[in-house]
Design an enzyme around this catalytic site. Structure first.
Site, short mmCIF file in Angstrom:
data_model
loop_
_atom_site.label_atom_id
_atom_site.label_comp_id
_atom_site.label_asym_id
_atom_site.label_seq_id
_atom_site.Cartn_x
_atom_site.Cartn_y
_atom_site.Cartn_z
N TYR A 33 19.97 26.62 70.81
CA TYR A 33 20.18 27.51 71.94
C TYR A 33 21.48 28.28 71.79
CZ TYR A 33 23.70 24.47 74.23
OH TYR A 33 24.82 23.76 74.53
N LYS A 150 23.92 24.13 67.09
CA LYS A 150 23.83 24.16 68.56
C LYS A 150 22.43 23.75 69.01
CE LYS A 150 25.61 26.98 72.39
NZ LYS A 150 26.39 25.93 73.03
N GLU A 182 35.81 17.35 71.12
CA GLU A 182 35.68 18.53 71.98
C GLU A 182 35.28 18.10 73.38
OE1 GLU A 182 32.47 21.07 70.47
OE2 GLU A 182 31.38 19.29 69.85
N LEU A 206 31.26 21.86 67.69
CA LEU A 206 30.59 23.16 67.68
C LEU A 206 31.64 24.22 67.37
CD1 LEU A 206 27.84 24.57 68.27
CD2 LEU A 206 28.85 25.22 70.44
N1 PDD Z 1 28.48 25.29 75.54
N2 PDD Z 1 31.42 22.74 72.27
C1 PDD Z 1 30.26 22.39 72.85
C2 PDD Z 1 29.78 20.99 72.69
C3 PDD Z 1 29.53 23.34 73.59
O1 PDD Z 1 28.37 22.99 74.16
C4 PDD Z 1 30.04 24.65 73.74
C5 PDD Z 1 29.30 25.72 74.50
C6 PDD Z 1 31.28 24.96 73.13
C7 PDD Z 1 31.89 26.33 73.23
O2 PDD Z 1 31.20 27.28 72.45
P1 PDD Z 1 31.16 28.83 72.85
O3 PDD Z 1 32.58 29.26 72.97
O4 PDD Z 1 30.48 29.46 71.72
O5 PDD Z 1 30.42 28.92 74.16
C8 PDD Z 1 31.93 23.98 72.39
C9 PDD Z 1 27.67 26.24 76.26
C10 PDD Z 1 28.46 27.27 76.98
C11 PDD Z 1 26.69 25.50 77.15
O6 PDD Z 1 26.14 24.53 76.67
O7 PDD Z 1 26.45 25.90 78.29
#
Ligand code: PDD
Length: 286
Positions: A33, A150, A182, A206
């Site tokens: 996703y 992801k 994280e 991620l």
């Molecule tokens: N989540 N780490 C994890 C485990 C994440 O699920 C996310 C993003 C990030 C940040 O990645 P980015 O800057 O590309 O959004 C780091 C999204 C926003 C979600 O699951 O809703």
């Protein structure tokens, strides 16, 4: 108002947007996703999200059902049809519905991937938490080893948010071998003596699209960035902390496991980075 949702090439009212019970996303969490935020009706960091999506698909040997140019058009069309000013677009691609439950991947020529996109209207920029900061607790990181992909396997992050809630906090930072990996849905940072410290890239986290942009802006603003792992003890002694993600941008963290950081208010580095990120991203939005 009913949303218009995109499912396998069609724009449908949300009540008619359906996927099969045999879909591998449902049965095996066999899907990836992306979440792209929208400000002023425009997409932030679309290219970064599209590139990471392609990488996630390739890592799982999943063919893409759509070109990245067409994907941009679908995002824009959903913004238009749903009159979305501020919020997110959620995208999910799974290995499709093979018509039965079988661990073995189906032949992609026979079973095409499933693709779904929908909008979520939400205030993102002007949120109270940006001024008060959030509280995090630490939890063990017991996720699988390919967190750089992801995938939709979000049960543990979801449990982490519930653990945080039960502890009177807002989110959880995950810890492996004594070091912070994280946040449950964001990347984690501390600031010590003016230095911004965040875990280096690898399969343990991620590779956040917001992380990449924020680190670039920080370096352009002559801030010192150290990409290395840090412990939860270091975090408790930090001057300030924050998290980044597509939906929270740069969000200050004011306490870790009940220990207040600095004066217990959002720190200047997080505040400045949030401002720069919002300004620059709005300018570059498509
Ligand atoms: N989540 N780490 C994890 C485990 C994440 O699920 C996310 C993003 C990030 C940040 O990645 P980015 O800057 O590309 O959004 C780091 C999204 C926003 C979600 O699951 O809703």
């Amino acid at each position: 108002m009913s949303r218009t949702v995109y499912v396998n090439g069609e724009y449908l009212p949300e009540a008619e947007a359906k996927v099969s019970v045999f879909d591998r996303g449902f049965l095996f969490a066999d899907g990836v996703y992306e979440v792209t935020s929208v400000l002023g009706g425009k997409l932030l960091d679309f290219e970064g999200h599209a590139k990471r999506l392609e990488r996630s698909l390739a890592e799982l040997d999943m063919p893409s059902p759509i070109s990245m140019e067409d994907l941009l058009e679908v995002h824009r069309e959903l913004v238009r049809r749903n009159d979305l000013d501020e919020g997110m677009i959620y995208l999910q691609i799974t290995r499709g519905a093979a018509g039965d439950r079988d661990f073995v991947f189906p032949d992609p020529e026979v079973t095409p991937p499933t693709i779904v996109l929908f909008t979520q209207s939400k205030t993102l920029a002007d949120v109270p938490a940006a001024k008060t900061g959030i509280k995090v607790i630490s939890i063990d990181d017991i996720r699988w080893g390919r967190r750089d992909i992801k995938t939709v396997q979000l049960l543990y992050p979801s449990m982490g948010k519930m653990m945080a809630k039960a502890a009177g906090a807002d989110d959880a930072w995950m810890v492996e071998d004594g070091e912070v990996t994280e946040g449950t849905s964001n990347n984690a940072y501390i600031v010590k003596d003016g230095k911004i410290i965040t875990r280096h890239l690898g399969s343990e986290i991620l590779h956040g699209i917001t992380r990449a942009a924020v680190l670039r802006f920080a370096r352009e603003a002559q801030m010192v960035v150290e990409e290395r792992a840090f412990t939860i003890e270091e975090a408790k002694e930090a001057d300030e902390a924050f998290v980044t993600s597509a939906s929270s941008f740069v969000m200050p963290v004011v306490s870790v496991d009940g220990v207040s950081l600095g004066d217990g208010m959002p720190g200047p580095v997080a505040a400045r980075l949030r401002e720069i990120y919002l300004d620059e991203s709005r300018k570059a939005a498509v």
